[in-house]
Scaffold this motif. Structure first.
Motif, PDB file in Angstrom:
ATOM      1  N   ILE A 178       0.911  -1.154   0.039  1.00  0.00           N
ATOM      2  CA  ILE A 178      -0.019   0.115  -0.007  1.00  0.00           C
ATOM      3  C   ILE A 178       1.023   1.178  -0.071  1.00  0.00           C
ATOM      4  CG2 ILE A 178      -2.057   1.028   1.116  1.00  0.00           C
ATOM      5  CD1 ILE A 178      -2.144  -1.371   2.848  1.00  0.00           C
ATOM      6  N   CYS A 179       0.533   2.069  -1.013  1.00  0.00           N
ATOM      7  CA  CYS A 179       1.704   3.308  -1.088  1.00  0.00           C
ATOM      8  C   CYS A 179       0.810   4.527  -0.994  1.00  0.00           C
ATOM      9  CB  CYS A 179       2.559   3.191  -2.465  1.00  0.00           C
ATOM     10  SG  CYS A 179       3.524   4.514  -2.527  1.00  0.00           S
ATOM     11  N   GLU A 180       1.067   5.259   0.021  1.00  0.00           N
ATOM     12  CA  GLU A 180       0.569   6.663   0.224  1.00  0.00           C
ATOM     13  C   GLU A 180       1.166   7.836  -0.323  1.00  0.00           C
ATOM     14  OE1 GLU A 180      -1.224   7.560   4.098  1.00  0.00           O
ATOM     15  OE2 GLU A 180      -0.098   9.620   3.971  1.00  0.00           O
ATOM     16  N   ILE A 181       0.499   8.291  -1.353  1.00  0.00           N
ATOM     17  CA  ILE A 181       0.863   9.742  -1.823  1.00  0.00           C
ATOM     18  C   ILE A 181       0.349  10.732  -1.071  1.00  0.00           C
ATOM     19  CG2 ILE A 181       1.108  11.328  -3.770  1.00  0.00           C
ATOM     20  CD1 ILE A 181       2.784   8.571  -4.133  1.00  0.00           C
ATOM     21  N   MET A 182       1.100  11.748  -0.490  1.00  0.00           N
ATOM     22  CA  MET A 182       0.655  12.601   0.707  1.00  0.00           C
ATOM     23  C   MET A 182      -0.510  13.450  -0.204  1.00  0.00           C
ATOM     24  SD  MET A 182       3.173  15.227   2.825  1.00  0.00           S
ATOM     25  CE  MET A 182       4.148  13.863   3.253  1.00  0.00           C
ATOM     26  N   PHE A 183      -0.206  14.028  -1.444  1.00  0.00           N
ATOM     27  CA  PHE A 183      -1.560  14.532  -2.151  1.00  0.00           C
ATOM     28  C   PHE A 183      -1.414  13.907  -3.556  1.00  0.00           C
ATOM     29  CE2 PHE A 183      -0.304  17.545   1.091  1.00  0.00           C
ATOM     30  CZ  PHE A 183      -1.473  18.267   1.343  1.00  0.00           C
ATOM     31  N   MET A 184      -2.766  13.613  -4.118  1.00  0.00           N
ATOM     32  CA  MET A 184      -2.855  13.300  -5.458  1.00  0.00           C
ATOM     33  C   MET A 184      -2.199  14.026  -6.396  1.00  0.00           C
ATOM     34  SD  MET A 184      -6.445  12.576  -7.319  1.00  0.00           S
ATOM     35  CE  MET A 184      -6.401  11.272  -8.759  1.00  0.00           C
ATOM     36  N   ASP A 185      -1.916  15.308  -6.139  1.00  0.00           N
ATOM     37  CA  ASP A 185      -1.230  16.148  -7.307  1.00  0.00           C
ATOM     38  C   ASP A 185       0.089  15.410  -7.284  1.00  0.00           C
ATOM     39  OD1 ASP A 185      -3.008  18.963  -6.672  1.00  0.00           O
ATOM     40  OD2 ASP A 185      -2.816  17.538  -4.950  1.00  0.00           O
ATOM     41  N   PHE A 186       0.658  14.979  -6.535  1.00  0.00           N
ATOM     42  CA  PHE A 186       2.108  14.458  -6.562  1.00  0.00           C
ATOM     43  C   PHE A 186       2.125  13.123  -7.216  1.00  0.00           C
ATOM     44  CE2 PHE A 186       2.708  17.037  -2.625  1.00  0.00           C
ATOM     45  CZ  PHE A 186       2.599  18.204  -2.957  1.00  0.00           C
ATOM     46  N   VAL A 187       1.183  12.473  -7.658  1.00  0.00           N
ATOM     47  CA  VAL A 187       1.122  11.467  -8.463  1.00  0.00           C
ATOM     48  C   VAL A 187       1.641  11.660  -9.956  1.00  0.00           C
ATOM     49  CG1 VAL A 187      -1.037  11.399  -9.669  1.00  0.00           C
ATOM     50  CG2 VAL A 187      -0.042   9.284  -9.186  1.00  0.00           C
ATOM     51  N   THR A 188       1.725  13.024 -10.058  1.00  0.00           N
ATOM     52  CA  THR A 188       2.653  13.537 -11.320  1.00  0.00           C
ATOM     53  C   THR A 188       3.940  12.911 -11.479  1.00  0.00           C
ATOM     54  OG1 THR A 188       2.880  15.578 -10.501  1.00  0.00           O
ATOM     55  CG2 THR A 188       0.986  15.210 -11.869  1.00  0.00           C
TER      56      THR A 188
END
Length: 333
Positions: free
Chosen positions: A83-93
């Motif tokens: 399970i990987c948490e990106i702090m804000f979805m914006d940073f999936v870029t």
């Protein structure tokens, strides 16, 4: 424990409970992300998890989304279930190469000999005054990639059930959680076998006059609008596609055939949004011949999310916008 037992908890607590249950059930499940260890994550979602599972399974990573997701893809391909948490979805870029060009395609390119059972948790959306680089809803980008599954729960029970289903799935699942929902409370099943099947659309409120299809934080706004409209004798049916890809269109088509009028709503920018795909599928289905009025799309404006709270609220649909759209459809008669 009674398998039918319910407990009132927040959306945030429900996600944590689902992850915790799956980590207890399967030692191959690991959880990784920036500051998720002793600092319990940007939104306090991983509280107490490191105390139970230790640093070998709660991996406090460097703040590099490309490294996090690349590591998760590799771990998943070699037997773990990260399970990987990106702090804000914006940073999936920053992580799109590993996610889109590798994780999403491995199973296909290796003829099913390799699986990538990973979950990418993506806190998304506006409403917190976080500014244009921390408030986006980018689900349409992910839905466009074959090989990814995309889910977005709207209630605490859905959050628990979907995170468990996502962890057990053998494909990459993008789990989008709107940050405004973290504090909402509702009953959640404590049954450890409770799951919400990926690929389902739910009827959240039955009705006969108008269909609203929406998800995420717009669901409670649509429900509020429906209550106000009911006082005027207008009966609204609300459908929630908690799985955006692969989407279950059958309940949507059936509802539109029944009501003859439909509003499709989401917070993300209108141009290229998931709403346009839903509208196109309705137009391509047998429901098209039953439409009594043009389909209305309610969506965010095609601008970056403002920092100012009043401007931020003006950019995305609100309860009054649902009511106005319903009146517009009824006036088309």
């Amino acid at each position: 424990m009674n398998n039918n037992e319910l407990k009132k908890m927040t959306y945030r607590e429900a996600i944590r409970l689902g992850m915790t249950e799956e980590m207890r059930r399967d030692d191959n499940v690991i959880f990784m992300g920036g500051d998720i260890g002793p600092r319990v994550g940007a939104f306090c979602l991983s509280a107490e998890m490191i105390d139970e599972f230790g640093e070998e399974r709660i991996l406090d990573t460097p703040i590099s989304e490309a490294a996090m997701v690349g590591t998760a893809v590799g771990a998943a391909a070699t037997g773990l279930r990260p399970i990987c948490e990106i702090m804000f979805m914006d940073f999936v870029t920053f992580a799109m190469d590993a996610l889109v060009n590798q994780g999403a395609k491995m199973r296909y390119m290796f003829g099913g000999q390799t699986q990538v059972p990973m979950v990418l948790r993506l806190p998304a959306g506006s409403g917190t005054g976080a500014g244009a680089q921390h408030s986006q809803s980018l689900e349409a980008w992910l839905c466009h990639v074959p090989g990814l599954k995309v889910v977005t729960p709207s209630t605490p029970a859905q959050a628990k059930g979907l995170i468990k289903a996502a962890i057990r799935d053998n494909n990459p699942v993008c789990f989008i959680e709107h940050r405004l929902l973290y504090k909402i409370e509702d009953d959640v099943p404590l049954d450890e076998d409770f799951m919400v099947e990926i690929g389902k659309t739910f009827i959240e409120r039955p009705g006969k006059d108008i269909t609203i299809v929406t998800y995420g934080t717009l669901l409670p706004k649509a429900m509020e609008a429906a209550v106000l409209l009911a006082a005027e004798g207008i009966d609204v049916e609300i459908l929630n596609p908690v799985t955006l890809y692969p989407m279950d269109m059958k309940p949507v088509v059936e509802s539109v055939i029944k009501t003859g009028r439909v509003i499709v709503a989401h917070e993300a920018s209108k141009t290229g949004g998931v709403g346009g795909e839903i509208v196109a599928r309705i137009a391509e289905s047998e429901a098209f011949d039953y439409l009594n009025a043009p389909i209305i799309r309610l969506a965010g404006l095609d601008i970056p999310i403002p920092y100012n709270r009043k401007l931020e609220a003006a950019v995305v649909p609100q309860t009054k916008d649902f009511i106005r759209a319903v009146y517009c459809l009824l006036d088309c008669e």
